[in-house]
Structures are given as structure tokens and as C-alpha cells.
Design an enzyme around this catalytic site. Structure first.
Site, mmCIF file in Angstrom:
data_model
loop_
_atom_site.group_PDB
_atom_site.id
_atom_site.type_symbol
_atom_site.label_atom_id
_atom_site.label_comp_id
_atom_site.label_asym_id
_atom_site.label_seq_id
_atom_site.Cartn_x
_atom_site.Cartn_y
_atom_site.Cartn_z
ATOM 1 N N ARG A 125 -17.185 8.374 -14.400
ATOM 2 C CA ARG A 125 -17.210 8.213 -13.060
ATOM 3 C C ARG A 125 -17.719 6.944 -12.343
ATOM 4 N NH1 ARG A 125 -20.152 13.064 -14.053
ATOM 5 N NH2 ARG A 125 -19.065 14.691 -13.911
ATOM 6 N N LYS A 147 -7.808 -1.507 -3.674
ATOM 7 C CA LYS A 147 -6.862 -0.545 -3.988
ATOM 8 C C LYS A 147 -6.428 -0.349 -5.396
ATOM 9 C CE LYS A 147 -4.671 0.254 0.656
ATOM 10 N NZ LYS A 147 -3.353 0.122 1.291
ATOM 11 N N GLU A 189 4.360 -11.481 -0.302
ATOM 12 C CA GLU A 189 3.156 -11.185 -0.065
ATOM 13 C C GLU A 189 2.505 -11.948 0.922
ATOM 14 O OE1 GLU A 189 2.314 -7.733 0.065
ATOM 15 O OE2 GLU A 189 2.976 -6.826 -1.682
ATOM 16 N N LYS A 231 -6.780 -11.480 4.169
ATOM 17 C CA LYS A 231 -6.928 -10.091 3.221
ATOM 18 C C LYS A 231 -8.597 -9.547 3.538
ATOM 19 C CE LYS A 231 -5.933 -6.617 0.355
ATOM 20 N NZ LYS A 231 -4.947 -6.086 -0.766
ATOM 21 N N GLU A 241 -9.006 1.990 5.239
ATOM 22 C CA GLU A 241 -7.548 2.113 5.768
ATOM 23 C C GLU A 241 -7.671 3.069 6.897
ATOM 24 O OE1 GLU A 241 -4.010 1.072 3.668
ATOM 25 O OE2 GLU A 241 -2.851 2.508 4.820
ATOM 26 N N ARG A 245 -6.349 -1.651 8.544
ATOM 27 C CA ARG A 245 -5.798 -2.099 7.023
ATOM 28 C C ARG A 245 -4.391 -1.782 7.069
ATOM 29 N NH1 ARG A 245 -8.910 -1.719 1.204
ATOM 30 N NH2 ARG A 245 -6.826 -2.630 -0.143
ATOM 31 N N ASN A 249 0.292 -3.061 5.135
ATOM 32 C CA ASN A 249 1.507 -2.372 4.810
ATOM 33 C C ASN A 249 2.612 -2.948 5.391
ATOM 34 O OD1 ASN A 249 1.001 -0.861 2.160
ATOM 35 N ND2 ASN A 249 -0.513 0.308 3.823
ATOM 36 N N HIS A 252 6.105 -2.453 3.648
ATOM 37 C CA HIS A 252 5.833 -1.471 2.567
ATOM 38 C C HIS A 252 6.463 -0.051 2.659
ATOM 39 C CE1 HIS A 252 3.451 -4.891 1.554
ATOM 40 N NE2 HIS A 252 2.928 -4.276 0.287
ATOM 41 N N HIS A 256 8.441 0.630 -0.360
ATOM 42 C CA HIS A 256 8.061 1.670 -1.443
ATOM 43 C C HIS A 256 9.218 2.693 -1.669
ATOM 44 C CE1 HIS A 256 3.519 1.078 -0.980
ATOM 45 N NE2 HIS A 256 4.008 0.153 -1.521
ATOM 46 N N HIS A 269 8.313 -5.286 -6.886
ATOM 47 C CA HIS A 269 7.691 -4.709 -5.768
ATOM 48 C C HIS A 269 7.868 -5.514 -4.583
ATOM 49 C CE1 HIS A 269 4.613 -3.130 -3.336
ATOM 50 N NE2 HIS A 269 3.823 -4.014 -3.133
HETATM 51 P P1 NAD Z 1 3.569 -7.024 -12.497
HETATM 52 O O1 NAD Z 1 2.122 -6.690 -12.705
HETATM 53 O O2 NAD Z 1 4.337 -6.206 -13.155
HETATM 54 O O3 NAD Z 1 3.641 -8.519 -13.105
HETATM 55 C C1 NAD Z 1 4.899 -9.171 -13.092
HETATM 56 C C2 NAD Z 1 5.467 -9.836 -14.473
HETATM 57 O O4 NAD Z 1 4.969 -10.810 -14.627
HETATM 58 C C3 NAD Z 1 5.142 -8.756 -15.561
HETATM 59 O O5 NAD Z 1 6.343 -9.011 -16.165
HETATM 60 C C4 NAD Z 1 3.908 -9.521 -15.928
HETATM 61 O O6 NAD Z 1 3.772 -9.339 -17.457
HETATM 62 C C5 NAD Z 1 4.277 -11.060 -15.954
HETATM 63 N N1 NAD Z 1 3.401 -11.803 -15.710
HETATM 64 C C6 NAD Z 1 2.038 -11.728 -15.378
HETATM 65 N N2 NAD Z 1 1.320 -13.058 -15.088
HETATM 66 C C7 NAD Z 1 1.987 -13.669 -15.786
HETATM 67 C C8 NAD Z 1 1.882 -15.115 -15.934
HETATM 68 N N3 NAD Z 1 0.967 -15.925 -15.766
HETATM 69 N N4 NAD Z 1 3.011 -15.902 -16.592
HETATM 70 C C9 NAD Z 1 4.215 -15.198 -17.082
HETATM 71 N N5 NAD Z 1 4.413 -13.880 -16.706
HETATM 72 C C10 NAD Z 1 3.316 -13.185 -16.147
HETATM 73 O O7 NAD Z 1 3.874 -7.338 -10.841
HETATM 74 P P2 NAD Z 1 2.924 -7.898 -9.774
HETATM 75 O O8 NAD Z 1 4.244 -8.367 -8.652
HETATM 76 O O9 NAD Z 1 2.217 -8.737 -10.155
HETATM 77 O O10 NAD Z 1 2.415 -6.529 -8.853
HETATM 78 C C11 NAD Z 1 3.087 -5.663 -8.585
HETATM 79 C C12 NAD Z 1 2.307 -4.311 -8.403
HETATM 80 O O11 NAD Z 1 1.086 -4.636 -7.478
HETATM 81 C C13 NAD Z 1 3.095 -3.111 -7.900
HETATM 82 O O12 NAD Z 1 2.797 -1.941 -8.851
HETATM 83 C C14 NAD Z 1 2.334 -3.007 -6.575
HETATM 84 O O13 NAD Z 1 2.178 -1.590 -6.103
HETATM 85 C C15 NAD Z 1 1.015 -3.386 -6.682
HETATM 86 N N6 NAD Z 1 0.093 -4.008 -5.619
HETATM 87 C C16 NAD Z 1 -0.880 -3.333 -5.378
HETATM 88 C C17 NAD Z 1 -1.529 -3.707 -4.244
HETATM 89 C C18 NAD Z 1 -2.954 -3.181 -3.986
HETATM 90 O O14 NAD Z 1 -3.650 -3.504 -2.851
HETATM 91 N N7 NAD Z 1 -3.638 -2.752 -4.942
HETATM 92 C C19 NAD Z 1 -1.047 -4.833 -3.382
HETATM 93 C C20 NAD Z 1 0.121 -5.352 -3.699
HETATM 94 C C21 NAD Z 1 0.849 -4.746 -4.794
HETATM 95 N N1 GLY Z 2 -1.785 -4.252 -0.105
HETATM 96 C C1 GLY Z 2 -2.076 -3.279 1.080
HETATM 97 C C2 GLY Z 2 -3.543 -3.284 0.900
HETATM 98 O O1 GLY Z 2 -4.295 -3.688 0.173
HETATM 99 O O2 GLY Z 2 -3.915 -2.788 1.849
#
Ligand code: NAD
Ligand code: GLY
Length: 363
Positions: A125, A147, A189, A231, A241, A245, A249, A252, A256, A269
Site C-alpha cells: 500500500r 503520475k 515535451e 511543471k 488534474e 493540470r 496534455n 496527448h 495517445h 511517445h
Molecule cells: P522510454 O522509457 O521507453 O526510454 C526511451 C528509450 O531510451 C528506451 O529504449 C530506453 O531504454 C532508452 N534509454 C533511456 N535512457 C537512456 C540513456 N541515457 N542512454 C541511452 N538510452 C537510454 O521512453 P521515454 O520517452 O523516456 O518515456 C515515454 C514514457 O513516459 C511513455 O510511456 C509515456 O506515457 C510516459 N510519460 C509519462 C508521463 C507522466 O507524467 N508520468 C509524462 C510523459 C510521458
Molecule cells: N504529462 C502530463 C502530466 O503530468 O500531467
């Protein structure tokens, strides 16, 4: 900002406030983690790509604080942001006798960060967790704001929780090993924050895009810092949100739909968000909210960042219908009505519906 001087931005959420530390060489320094809660165990969650680059460095730093530093290495990729992969984290936690004081460390991009956060939110939890983002996208967005979650085949990020980390460590040095396509995805982003909240930042991005693409440390340091400040300002006012917030998006809703419609991992993404911002700006223009010159300006910037600006085909029979069906599942939709984040004059965003006929014209 000098990339060698660590900067701290605070996410101000009363008893859930925490610092985002931004700088060079932070990941491997024991001092970075000195103020975290003590525990007998820490568990680093990473993937098979990032493990080869940074796992031992982080492990070495954490060993000066935690008697046992455990690790779990997940398969790399958006297509693995699933229940099955999430379960590997629970298997590691339970299989190695972790307790409710165990601190989780998310070492990687947004996929690892979102899954580790969700595991931390639900294991016993709730256990403490730390974000150590290693992609530009994760440093400017996903590691900040709490998130967390996983994808469902029917919709992106549909299962998850709001759960804040104790600390975010943005080590700018990790951006040196990022593949160019991932750097561009992160820039989507960064660009996002300009049209929705800060026109001066949009001007700065236009002037410094080439420097960021060339990985100039000072330019990347400023991009991460300013993005996190914006942010933090938004999340500090609307953590869950209820309203404001949603502006984060921008791009997005279309993005998405593109990710789910093409199959997770087909487009990154950030690529889907880049293209989604073009479509959302076009919709804003057709609704009379912003002029065509602004749409052209934003489209040109997104293209220069190396991102797609044309929506992909999601269906050979009824492409627009497929976009609409996927977007009706968006978390912002209300009673089946899609709500888009639109540009209501440069630098200001609004969340509202648009006629299906207009969406059909642009998809
Ligand atoms: P990812 O986590 O898939 O990383 C991208 C690629 O880069 C992967 O292959 C990873 O292994 C590689 N990598 C990571 N760091 C590296 C480094 N320093 N050197 C070499 N390779 C490296 O993708 P991302 O773009 O980081 O994140 C996308 C995800 O984030 C999506 O699932 C999206 O929905 C999520 N997201 C969440 C929020 C939130 O608020 N929680 C906001 C935006 C996006
Ligand atoms: N990436 C959108 C949020 O954090 O609200």
C-alpha cells in the site's frame, strides 16, 4: 544556467513536497541521496538497455546508504509497459523479502519511471520511491508530478495512480548516450510548455533548438530547468488534474490515439505527442482560437526537432472514425465527449470539445 552547478526546484505539495535536483554527475554521488529515508534495502528498477550504462554507478552510490541494494532489470520498450512486466517488480520485492521501508529507485526513461512509481504506490500500500530519469523526456516531464501507471491494449496509461516520489535526480550527463530519435522525442515535451504556458520559453526553444540537438550542456540544462519549473507550477496548483493540470496534455489526446492505434512502441511517445500538438493546433485554428501563422510556427519548430507532423493512417476503411473511437477512451473524455487541450491564443491553453466533423477534416 551552468550545467555543472546543481539546481534544485521544489514541487510544493505540503507534506508530499520534494526536490528535483538538476546537474552534472549527480547519479553516482552518494551525497545526492543523503537526505532520503534510511532502510535496510533499496531496489533499483531499470531495463536491459539502461542497466548496461548506469546501473553499477547508481548501485555504487546507494551502497554507502543502504546495506543491501537489489536490482530488477525489465525488458526495454513501451510494449512492455504492462501488468506482466509490473509483476516482475512485485516478484523481486516479495522474492527478496523487501518490507514497507524498502526504497525503490526508477533508473531509466518514462516507461521505467511510470511502472516503478505504480509499483511503489501499490506494494504494501505504498513504499518510498525515487526517480532517476535518464531520458530528456523523463527529465522534463514524466519523472515529475506523480503520475504513474501502465498501458492497457485498449488505451494508453489507463491503469495507474497519483503517487509522488521523494526525490527526482536529473543527471544531465546521461543525455549524452541517448539515441538521436529519443532526444527528439524528449524535445516534443519541452516544446509543449511554450504554447500552453510560456511564450518567452517558446522563443528561447526556437533560438536554441540547434544547440539542444547538438547536446550543448548549457542549453539542455536550461531546457530541463525551465520545463520542470513550469511543471512544478502547474502540479503545485492541481496535483490530481481537477482542472489546470490537463493543459500538460496538449498534443496527448491525438498522441495517445496514435500510440494505441499503431501499437505501442511503433511511434515513440514523444513523436506521437509532437504530431498530436500539430493536430491540436490545427483544430484550435479551425475553431478560431489561434491564427494560422501560429500553427505554421509551431509546425515548423516540431519538424525542425525531427518529429513527425502528419498523423499516421490508423485504418484503411475509416481513418477519422478510428481516431475518434480511440480518443473517446481518453481520460479527459466526459460521457463519450472528447475534450481536447487547445491553444486559446499563443501561450494559453483551454480544454474543450470540438465537433466530430472538424476532427474528421484533419485526421
Ligand atoms: P522510454 O522509457 O521507453 O526510454 C526511451 C528509450 O531510451 C528506451 O529504449 C530506453 O531504454 C532508452 N534509454 C533511456 N535512457 C537512456 C540513456 N541515457 N542512454 C541511452 N538510452 C537510454 O521512453 P521515454 O520517452 O523516456 O518515456 C515515454 C514514457 O513516459 C511513455 O510511456 C509515456 O506515457 C510516459 N510519460 C509519462 C508521463 C507522466 O507524467 N508520468 C509524462 C510523459 C510521458
Ligand atoms: N504529462 C502530463 C502530466 O503530468 O500531467
Amino acid at each position: 544556467m551552468n550545467s555543472h552547478t546543481p539546481q534544485t526546484i521544489t514541487i510544493d505539495l505540503a507534506d508530499r513536497s520534494y526536490p528535483i535536483v538538476i546537474g552534472s554527475g549527480l547519479l553516482g554521488q552518494p551525497q545526492t541521496y543523503a537526505d532520503l529515508p534510511n532502510a535496510s534495502r533499496a531496489l533499483i528498477v531499470t531495463n536491459n538497455t539502461v542497466a548496461l550504462l548506469y546501473l553499477q554507478r547508481l548501485r555504487g552510490a546507494l551502497l554507502s546508504k543502504y546495506p543491501q541494494v537489489l536490482e530488477v532489470v525489465l525488458p526495454d520498450g513501451e510494449q512492455h509497459k504492462t501488468w506482466q512486466t509490473l509483476n516482475l517488480i512485485f516478484d523481486a520485492l516479495l522474492g527478496q523479502g523487501c518490507d514497507r521501508k524498502t526504497v525503490l529507485f526508477a533508473l531509466g526513461g518514462g516507461v521505467v519511471g511510470d511502472m516503478t512509481g505504480f509499483a511503489a504506490a501499490s506494494f504494501m500500500r505504498g513504499v518510498p520511491f525515487v526517480q532517476v530519469p535518464t531520458t530528456l523526456l523523463a527529465q522534463v516531464d514524466s519523472s515529475v508530478g506523480g503520475k504513474t501507471g501502465i498501458n492497457h491494449p485498449l488505451g494508453k496509461n489507463m491503469i495507474g495512480a497519483f503517487y509522488q516520489p521523494q526525490l527526482v535526480v536529473c543527471d544531465l550527463d546521461t543525455l549524452r548516450t541517448l539515441p538521436p530519435r529519443e532526444l527528439s522525442a524528449g524535445l516534443a515535451e519541452v516544446i509543449k510548455y511554450g504554447p500552453i504556458a510560456d511564450l518567452a520559453f517558446l522563443d528561447w526553444i526556437e533560438a536554441n533548438l540547434d544547440a539542444m540537438l547538438a547536446r550543448d550542456p548549457a542549453a539542455l540544462a536550461h531546457a530541463v530547468k525551465r520545463s520542470c519549473e513550469i511543471k512544478a507550477w502547474v502540479v503545485g496548483q492541481d496535483e490530481r488534474e481537477a482542472g489546470l493540470r490537463a493543459i500538460l496534455n496538449f498534443g496527448h489526446t491525438f498522441g495517445h490515439a496514435i500510440e494505441a492505434g499503431l501499437g505501442y512502441g511503433e511511434w515513440l511517445h514523444g513523436e506521437a505527442v509532437g504530431c498530436g500538438m500539430v493536430l491540436a493546433a490545427e483544430l484550435s485554428c479551425r475553431l478560431g482560437l489561434v491564427d494560422r501563422a501560429f500553427v505554421k510556427r509551431l509546425t515548423a519548430l516540431i519538424a525542425r526537432a525531427g518529429l513527425p507532423v502528419r498523423g499516421p493512417q490508423l485504418s484503411a476503411e475509416d481513418n477519422a472514425g478510428r481516431y475518434l473511437a480511440l480518443m473517446r477512451l481518453d481520460k479527459k473524455a466526459e460521457a463519450g465527449e472528447i475534450r481536447f487541450v487547445l491553444i486559446d491564443g499563443p501561450g494559453r491553453a483551454v480544454v474543450r470539445a470540438a465537433p466530430d466533423s472538424m476532427v474528421r477534416e484533419i485526421t
